[in-house]
Design a protein around this motif. Structure first.
Motif, PDB file in Angstrom:
ATOM      1  N   PHE A 244      -6.608  16.413 -18.088  1.00 53.18           N
ATOM      2  CA  PHE A 244      -6.793  15.218 -18.914  1.00 53.18           C
ATOM      3  C   PHE A 244      -5.768  15.243 -20.046  1.00 53.18           C
ATOM      4  N   VAL A 245      -4.970  14.210 -20.146  1.00 56.24           N
ATOM      5  CA  VAL A 245      -4.013  14.059 -21.239  1.00 56.24           C
ATOM      6  C   VAL A 245      -4.646  13.140 -22.279  1.00 56.24           C
ATOM      7  N   LEU A 246      -4.831  13.666 -23.491  1.00 57.07           N
ATOM      8  CA  LEU A 246      -5.534  12.914 -24.532  1.00 57.07           C
ATOM      9  C   LEU A 246      -4.568  12.045 -25.339  1.00 57.07           C
ATOM     10  N   ARG A 247      -5.121  11.019 -25.948  1.00 60.98           N
ATOM     11  CA  ARG A 247      -4.312  10.131 -26.792  1.00 60.98           C
ATOM     12  C   ARG A 247      -3.876  10.822 -28.074  1.00 60.98           C
ATOM     13  N   ASP A 248      -4.710  11.727 -28.574  1.00 58.85           N
ATOM     14  CA  ASP A 248      -4.450  12.388 -29.842  1.00 58.85           C
ATOM     15  C   ASP A 248      -4.919  13.832 -29.732  1.00 58.85           C
ATOM     16  N   ALA A 249      -4.092  14.755 -30.252  1.00 60.15           N
ATOM     17  CA  ALA A 249      -4.463  16.172 -30.199  1.00 60.15           C
ATOM     18  C   ALA A 249      -5.746  16.452 -30.968  1.00 60.15           C
ATOM     19  N   ASP A 250      -6.048  15.623 -31.958  1.00 59.25           N
ATOM     20  CA  ASP A 250      -7.264  15.832 -32.747  1.00 59.25           C
ATOM     21  C   ASP A 250      -8.518  15.344 -32.038  1.00 59.25           C
ATOM     22  N   GLY A 251      -8.365  14.757 -30.861  1.00 56.02           N
ATOM     23  CA  GLY A 251      -9.525  14.245 -30.146  1.00 56.02           C
ATOM     24  C   GLY A 251     -10.140  15.231 -29.173  1.00 56.02           C
ATOM     25  N   GLN A 252      -9.715  16.510 -29.249  1.00 55.51           N
ATOM     26  CA  GLN A 252     -10.212  17.496 -28.288  1.00 55.51           C
ATOM     27  C   GLN A 252     -11.718  17.717 -28.421  1.00 55.51           C
TER      28      GLN A 252
END
Length: 459
Positions: A244-252
Motif C-alpha cells: 500500500f502506497v500512502l498519500r502521506d507518510a504521517d498517515g501510517q
C-alpha cells in the motif's frame, strides 16, 4: 531624564564593555542561528526524500508468528478484504500478489544456466499482481520496464504477462506475442499475451531468495489470468502479500488502525510493516550533521550564556552608586530595571542583525562540508556490501540479504540553507531570554536594598 535616553548614554559611556557584550551575544546568536538553520535545512531535505520515496506499508507473512504457533502453511487473505483496505482514505495506490507454479508448454523454453529448478522441469513462478509498477523491485528501480506496459488493475481479468528480457530473447518473444502456460495440476492451460518485457539485473545463475528460481525465468501475470490456472475451483481469490502506497507518510498510524478494523482476524499470521529502508538510507547522513550542529549549538550557547551572565553581573555591581543616586533622587526601581533591560535588548538586536548577515553563508559552507563527509562514508559502506554467492543464503558467511542497499536511493549529499523570519524570531527570543535573565538576577539583588544602604555599603 528619560530612562531610554539614559540607556543610550550609558552604552556610549561604557562602549568598551558594550562591545565585549556585543561580541558575546554575537557568538551566541551565530551558533544558535546556525543550529536552527541546519535543523530547518535537514528537515526540508527529509521531507523532500519522503515525498520522492513515498510512504509504503507492506502486508506480508509474519514468520515469527508462524514459528510460535507451529503453523506450516503460509496464510492467505481474501483479495476482497485487501481491496477494502486499499479503499481507505490514506491509500494512494496499492497492489497485491498471488503466486503458484506454472509450466511453459509448447515451443517456449526456460532460460538455461539458472539454479536447479525446485519446481520440476519447465516450472517457473507465475506471480499474479494487481499493479506491477508498485512492486518493490520496480519502485526501487532495480527492475525496469523495457517495452510494453505494466500490468494494472484494469488488466486483472485479462491474461496479460510481463516476462524478463532473457526469457523473451531465449524464445524470440516480443510484446503482443502469445504464451501457453499450464497450471500446477499440469492439466489446466491458458494462452497469455506478452504485455511487457522487463529487465532484472541479477545474474541468471542467482537463485531468487524467496522462490529459488532464476530471476530470468520469473513471470508476472494479471491476478485473474493466473488464478484461472488454479483447478481448485472458483472460490475467493487468495492473496499472499500486498503493498500500500500512502498519500502521506504521517498517515501510517490511521492506515494501520483502519486495516486492522477492516480485516480483523483475517490478519492473523500477517504483519503490517512500514518499508522505510530507502528513506533511512537516503537520510542517514542528515542525522549525523544535525546531531553535530545541535551539540555545537548547545555547548557554545551555554558557554556564551555563562560569560554573558558574568559580564552583566560585574556591570551591575559596578553601578551600585549610580543606582543609589538615582533611587535617592526619586527614580522608581522598575524604571531602573527597564533601563538595564533596554541596554541588553539594544545590544542583542544588533548582534542578531549582524548574525543574520553572514551566518547563512557560513552555515551553508560548513554544513555542506560536514554533509559531504557523512554522505561519502555512507556511500562507501553501501558499496562495500557484497551479495552471497549464487545458491547460498549468506548466513554462514555472515551476510544478511536484508542489508542489501536499496537501488536509486543514494544518500543525500546536499542541503540548502535558507533564512526565514521564524529563524530570526527563534534566535532573537533565545538571545533576549538569556540577556534578560542574566540582567534580572544581579539587578534584583541590588535594587532590593534601600538607597541609603546602597550608597553607604559601597562596593
Amino acid at each position: 531624564m528619560n530612562f531610554v535616553k539614559r540607556a543610550g548614554l550609558s552604552l556610549w559611556a561604557r562602549r568598551g564593555r558594550a562591545l565585549i557584550t556585543l561580541a558575546t551575544f554575537l557568538a551566541i546568536s551565530v551558533m544558535v542561528l546556525a543550529g536552527v538553520l541546519v535543523d530547518d535545512a535537514t528537515a526540508r531535505a527529509e521531507l523532500a526524500a519522503k515525498r520522492s520515496v513515498g510512504a509504503e506499508v507492506n502486508l506480508d507473512v509474519d514468520m515469527s508468528q508462524l514459528a510460535d504457533t507451529g503453523q506450516l502453511q503460509a496464510p492467505r487473505i481474501d483479495a476482497a478484504t485487501v481491496d477494502r483496505i486499499g479503499a481507505l482514505p490514506e491509500v494512494q495506490s496499492y497492489t497485491y500478489t498471488i503466486w503458484d507454479r506454472a509450466l511453459l508448454t509448447g515451443r517456449d523454453k526456460l532460460v538455461d544456466g539458472g539454479p536447479k529448478d525446485p519446481m520440476g522441469p519447465g516450472g517457473t513462478v507465475g506471480m499474479g499482481v494487481l499493479d506491477s509498477s508498485l512492486l518493490p523491485d520496480f519502485r526501487s528501480g532495480r527492475s525496469t520496464l523495457l517495452s510494453g506496459e505494466h500490468i494494472t488493475a484494469a488488466d486483472q481479468e485479462k491474461k496479460q504477462l510481463l516476462i524478463e528480457e532473457r526469457l523473451a530473447r531465449r524464445n524470440g518473444l516480443k510484446v503482443g506475442d502469445r504464451i501457453t502456460l499450464t497450471g500446477n495440476d499440469e492439466k489446466t492451460t491458458g494462452k497469455f499475451t506478452v504485455g511487457g518485457i522487463y529487465r532484472d539485473p541479477r545474474p541468471t545463475a542467482e537463485a531468487d531468495a524467496e522462490y529459488g528460481i532464476s530471476p530470468a525465468n520469473m513471470i508476472y501475470g494479471s491476478v485473474g489470468g493466473l488464478s484461472a490456472l488454479d483447478s481448485a475451483g472458483d472460490g475467493p481469490r487468495k492473496v499472499g502479500k500486498a503493498t500500500f502506497v500512502l498519500r502521506d507518510a504521517d498517515g501510517q498510524g490511521p492506515f494501520k488502525s483502519g486495516a486492522k478494523r477492516i480485516a480483523g482476524s483475517a490478519l492473523t499470521g500477517f504483519k503490517l510493516d512500514t518499508n522505510d529502508k530507502a528513506l533511512q538510507q537516503m537520510t542517514g547522513p542528515l542525522g549525523g550533521i544535525r546531531s553535530t550542529a545541535t551539540l555545537a549549538m548547545w555547548l557554545m550557547g551555554l558557554a556564551g550564556a555563562a560569560v554573558l551572565a558574568l559580564l552583566v553581573n560585574l556591570a551591575v555591581k559596578q553601578r551600585r552608586t549610580e543606582y543609589g543616586v538615582l533611587l535617592a533622587m526619586g527614580e522608581r526601581k522598575n524604571r531602573l530595571i527597564a533601563q538595564q533591560a533596554l541596554e541588553i535588548v539594544a545590544v542583542a538586536a544588533v548582534a542578531v542583525g549582524l548574525s543574520a548577515l553572514f551566518t547563512p553563508a557560513l552555515t551553508q559552507s560548513a554544513g555542506q562540508a560536514l554533509l559531504g563527509r557523512e554522505a561519502s562514508a555512507a556511500e562507501r559502506k553501501l558499496d562495500s556490501w557484497q551479495p552471497p554467492a549464487p545458491g547460498s543464503t549468506g548466513i554462514y558467511q555472515g551476510i544478511d540479504p536484508d542489508d542489501r542497499p536499496v537501488e536509486n536511493a543514494d544518500p543525500i549529499d546536499r542541503i540548502t540553507v535558507a533564512l526565514g523570519p521564524a529563524d530570526l524570531a527563534t534566535v532573537g527570543g533565545v538571545g533576549l531570554g538569556i540577556g534578560l535573565l542574566a540582567t534580572a538576577v544581579p539587578a534584583a539583588s541590588v535594587l532590593r536594598l534601600s538607597p541609603r544602604t546602597i550608597l553607604t555599603k559601597g562596593k
